[in-house]
Design a protein around this motif. Structure first.
Motif, PDB file in Angstrom:
ATOM      1  N   ILE A 188       0.857  -1.204   0.000  1.00 14.99           N
ATOM      2  CA  ILE A 188       0.000   0.000   0.000  1.00 14.99           C
ATOM      3  C   ILE A 188       0.885   1.243   0.000  1.00 14.99           C
ATOM      4  O   ILE A 188       1.812   1.366   0.797  1.00 14.99           O
ATOM      5  CB  ILE A 188      -0.936  -0.001   1.219  1.00 14.99           C
ATOM      6  N   ARG A 189       0.588   2.172  -0.875  1.00 15.43           N
ATOM      7  CA  ARG A 189       1.356   3.403  -1.004  1.00 15.43           C
ATOM      8  C   ARG A 189       1.021   4.327   0.172  1.00 15.43           C
ATOM      9  O   ARG A 189      -0.130   4.732   0.367  1.00 15.43           O
ATOM     10  CB  ARG A 189       1.061   4.092  -2.326  1.00 15.43           C
ATOM     11  N   ALA A 190       2.039   4.640   0.960  1.00 17.20           N
ATOM     12  CA  ALA A 190       1.848   5.353   2.228  1.00 17.20           C
ATOM     13  C   ALA A 190       1.158   6.704   2.069  1.00 17.20           C
ATOM     14  O   ALA A 190       0.430   7.128   2.967  1.00 17.20           O
ATOM     15  CB  ALA A 190       3.190   5.533   2.939  1.00 17.20           C
ATOM     16  N   GLY A 191       1.352   7.366   0.944  1.00 15.24           N
ATOM     17  CA  GLY A 191       0.717   8.666   0.740  1.00 15.24           C
ATOM     18  C   GLY A 191      -0.795   8.617   0.727  1.00 15.24           C
ATOM     19  O   GLY A 191      -1.456   9.628   0.957  1.00 15.24           O
ATOM     20  N   THR A 192      -1.372   7.435   0.488  1.00 15.68           N
ATOM     21  CA  THR A 192      -2.829   7.307   0.453  1.00 15.68           C
ATOM     22  C   THR A 192      -3.409   6.861   1.796  1.00 15.68           C
ATOM     23  O   THR A 192      -4.625   6.804   1.948  1.00 15.68           O
ATOM     24  CB  THR A 192      -3.274   6.303  -0.631  1.00 15.68           C
ATOM     25  N   ILE A 193      -2.532   6.531   2.757  1.00 10.67           N
ATOM     26  CA  ILE A 193      -2.986   6.043   4.063  1.00 10.67           C
ATOM     27  C   ILE A 193      -3.322   7.233   4.974  1.00 10.67           C
ATOM     28  O   ILE A 193      -2.486   8.114   5.169  1.00 10.67           O
ATOM     29  CB  ILE A 193      -1.901   5.158   4.723  1.00 10.67           C
ATOM     30  N   ARG A 194      -4.510   7.250   5.517  1.00  8.35           N
ATOM     31  CA  ARG A 194      -4.927   8.353   6.392  1.00  8.35           C
ATOM     32  C   ARG A 194      -4.028   8.463   7.625  1.00  8.35           C
ATOM     33  O   ARG A 194      -3.720   9.561   8.086  1.00  8.35           O
ATOM     34  CB  ARG A 194      -6.392   8.178   6.809  1.00  8.35           C
ATOM     35  N   GLN A 195      -3.550   7.377   8.149  1.00 12.40           N
ATOM     36  CA  GLN A 195      -2.726   7.342   9.362  1.00 12.40           C
ATOM     37  C   GLN A 195      -1.223   7.442   9.055  1.00 12.40           C
ATOM     38  O   GLN A 195      -0.388   7.088   9.885  1.00 12.40           O
ATOM     39  CB  GLN A 195      -2.989   6.050  10.149  1.00 12.40           C
ATOM     40  N   ARG A 196      -0.841   7.957   7.900  1.00 13.16           N
ATOM     41  CA  ARG A 196       0.560   7.946   7.476  1.00 13.16           C
ATOM     42  C   ARG A 196       1.511   8.654   8.438  1.00 13.16           C
ATOM     43  O   ARG A 196       2.671   8.286   8.528  1.00 13.16           O
ATOM     44  CB  ARG A 196       0.706   8.504   6.063  1.00 13.16           C
ATOM     45  N   ARG A 197       1.051   9.625   9.194  1.00 13.97           N
ATOM     46  CA  ARG A 197       1.934  10.314  10.155  1.00 13.97           C
ATOM     47  C   ARG A 197       2.392   9.380  11.274  1.00 13.97           C
ATOM     48  O   ARG A 197       3.404   9.625  11.911  1.00 13.97           O
ATOM     49  CB  ARG A 197       1.230  11.527  10.756  1.00 13.97           C
ATOM     50  N   GLU A 198       1.644   8.314  11.500  1.00 13.93           N
ATOM     51  CA  GLU A 198       1.975   7.356  12.561  1.00 13.93           C
ATOM     52  C   GLU A 198       2.925   6.253  12.086  1.00 13.93           C
ATOM     53  O   GLU A 198       3.334   5.412  12.889  1.00 13.93           O
ATOM     54  CB  GLU A 198       0.694   6.712  13.094  1.00 13.93           C
ATOM     55  N   LEU A 199       3.262   6.238  10.806  1.00 21.07           N
ATOM     56  CA  LEU A 199       4.048   5.149  10.233  1.00 21.07           C
ATOM     57  C   LEU A 199       5.479   5.600   9.934  1.00 21.07           C
ATOM     58  O   LEU A 199       5.708   6.420   9.044  1.00 21.07           O
ATOM     59  CB  LEU A 199       3.382   4.644   8.956  1.00 21.07           C
ATOM     60  N   THR A 200       6.427   5.072  10.681  1.00 21.66           N
ATOM     61  CA  THR A 200       7.836   5.386  10.482  1.00 21.66           C
ATOM     62  C   THR A 200       8.502   4.214   9.765  1.00 21.66           C
ATOM     63  O   THR A 200       8.488   3.091  10.276  1.00 21.66           O
ATOM     64  CB  THR A 200       8.535   5.622  11.838  1.00 21.66           C
ATOM     65  N   PRO A 201       9.088   4.449   8.589  1.00 20.23           N
ATOM     66  CA  PRO A 201       9.772   3.361   7.889  1.00 20.23           C
ATOM     67  C   PRO A 201      10.921   2.808   8.735  1.00 20.23           C
ATOM     68  O   PRO A 201      11.618   3.559   9.412  1.00 20.23           O
ATOM     69  CB  PRO A 201      10.317   4.027   6.619  1.00 20.23           C
ATOM     70  N   ARG A 202      11.102   1.488   8.688  1.00 22.34           N
ATOM     71  CA  ARG A 202      12.157   0.831   9.462  1.00 22.34           C
ATOM     72  C   ARG A 202      13.324   0.390   8.602  1.00 22.34           C
ATOM     73  O   ARG A 202      14.384   0.090   9.124  1.00 22.34           O
ATOM     74  CB  ARG A 202      11.592  -0.380  10.201  1.00 22.34           C
ATOM     75  N   CYS A 203      13.108   0.277   7.263  1.00 14.79           N
ATOM     76  CA  CYS A 203      14.216  -0.135   6.404  1.00 14.79           C
ATOM     77  C   CYS A 203      14.075   0.526   5.033  1.00 14.79           C
ATOM     78  O   CYS A 203      12.999   0.990   4.659  1.00 14.79           O
ATOM     79  CB  CYS A 203      14.295  -1.653   6.279  1.00 14.79           C
ATOM     80  N   GLN A 204      15.205   0.568   4.334  1.00  8.47           N
ATOM     81  CA  GLN A 204      15.277   1.134   2.993  1.00  8.47           C
ATOM     82  C   GLN A 204      15.891   0.087   2.072  1.00  8.47           C
ATOM     83  O   GLN A 204      16.979  -0.415   2.346  1.00  8.47           O
ATOM     84  CB  GLN A 204      16.183   2.361   2.964  1.00  8.47           C
ATOM     85  N   PHE A 205      15.191  -0.212   0.988  1.00 12.98           N
ATOM     86  CA  PHE A 205      15.707  -1.163   0.008  1.00 12.98           C
ATOM     87  C   PHE A 205      16.219  -0.422  -1.224  1.00 12.98           C
ATOM     88  O   PHE A 205      15.817   0.702  -1.487  1.00 12.98           O
ATOM     89  CB  PHE A 205      14.633  -2.160  -0.402  1.00 12.98           C
ATOM     90  N   TRP A 206      17.096  -1.069  -1.961  1.00 10.81           N
ATOM     91  CA  TRP A 206      17.712  -0.531  -3.172  1.00 10.81           C
ATOM     92  C   TRP A 206      18.376   0.817  -2.909  1.00 10.81           C
ATOM     93  O   TRP A 206      18.325   1.729  -3.724  1.00 10.81           O
ATOM     94  CB  TRP A 206      16.709  -0.462  -4.328  1.00 10.81           C
ATOM     95  N   HIS A 207      19.019   0.908  -1.744  1.00 13.53           N
ATOM     96  CA  HIS A 207      19.679   2.151  -1.350  1.00 13.53           C
ATOM     97  C   HIS A 207      20.781   2.547  -2.330  1.00 13.53           C
ATOM     98  O   HIS A 207      21.109   3.728  -2.453  1.00 13.53           O
ATOM     99  CB  HIS A 207      20.227   2.035   0.081  1.00 13.53           C
TER     100      HIS A 207
END
Length: 134
Positions: free
Chosen positions: A96-115
């Motif tokens: 799910i694309r985070a920009g469309t999630i109403r609660q996105r401010r509560e979601l902190t990414p824990r990892c980054q792929f293809w850095h």
């Protein structure tokens, strides 16, 4: 965590159950192009935990470098990217694309792929461990 969201125009709405610890950033060049920005943030949800409430997304089939086919779902009216998932049979995960999630401010990414594809001018994202590939 229960989340809900919609496209920008509201034609498509969904709800899902996610694990907030699985929220991730992808710096791959496909995500840069498909999102129209420097990276994409995704919250994975199992197929049985994702439900469309309104509307039917348009789909674009994208073949990855690996040969796997991915469904890219978006609103045909406003163009908002909503999620990606695998094509074909078997249990699917909806990214799910985070920009469309109403609660996105509560979601902190824990990892980054293809850095290794991260744009060099991006500041360090200290909250998320970085991996060169997936």
């Amino acid at each position: 965590m229960k989340i809900d969201g919609s496209c920008h125009c509201g034609a498509i709405a969904y709800e899902a159950e996610i694990d907030p610890a699985q929220v991730r950033i992808c710096h791959c060049t496909d995500c840069q192009v498909l999102s129209g920005t420097a990276f994409r943030i995704t919250a994975p949800a199992r197929e049985q935990d994702f439900r469309l409430l309104r509307g039917e997304p348009a789909q674009y089939l994208k073949t990855a470098e690996s040969g796997r086919v991915r469904i890219q779902a978006f609103c045909r009216d406003c163009g908002s990217p909503l999620y990606a998932t695998s094509a074909g049979e078997g249990p699917r995960i909806f990214g799910i694309r985070a920009g469309t999630i109403r609660q996105r401010r509560e979601l902190t990414p824990r990892c980054q792929f293809w850095h290794r594809s991260a744009l060099p001018w991006l500041p360090d994202i200290a909250c998320a461990e970085a991996f060169d590939t997936q």
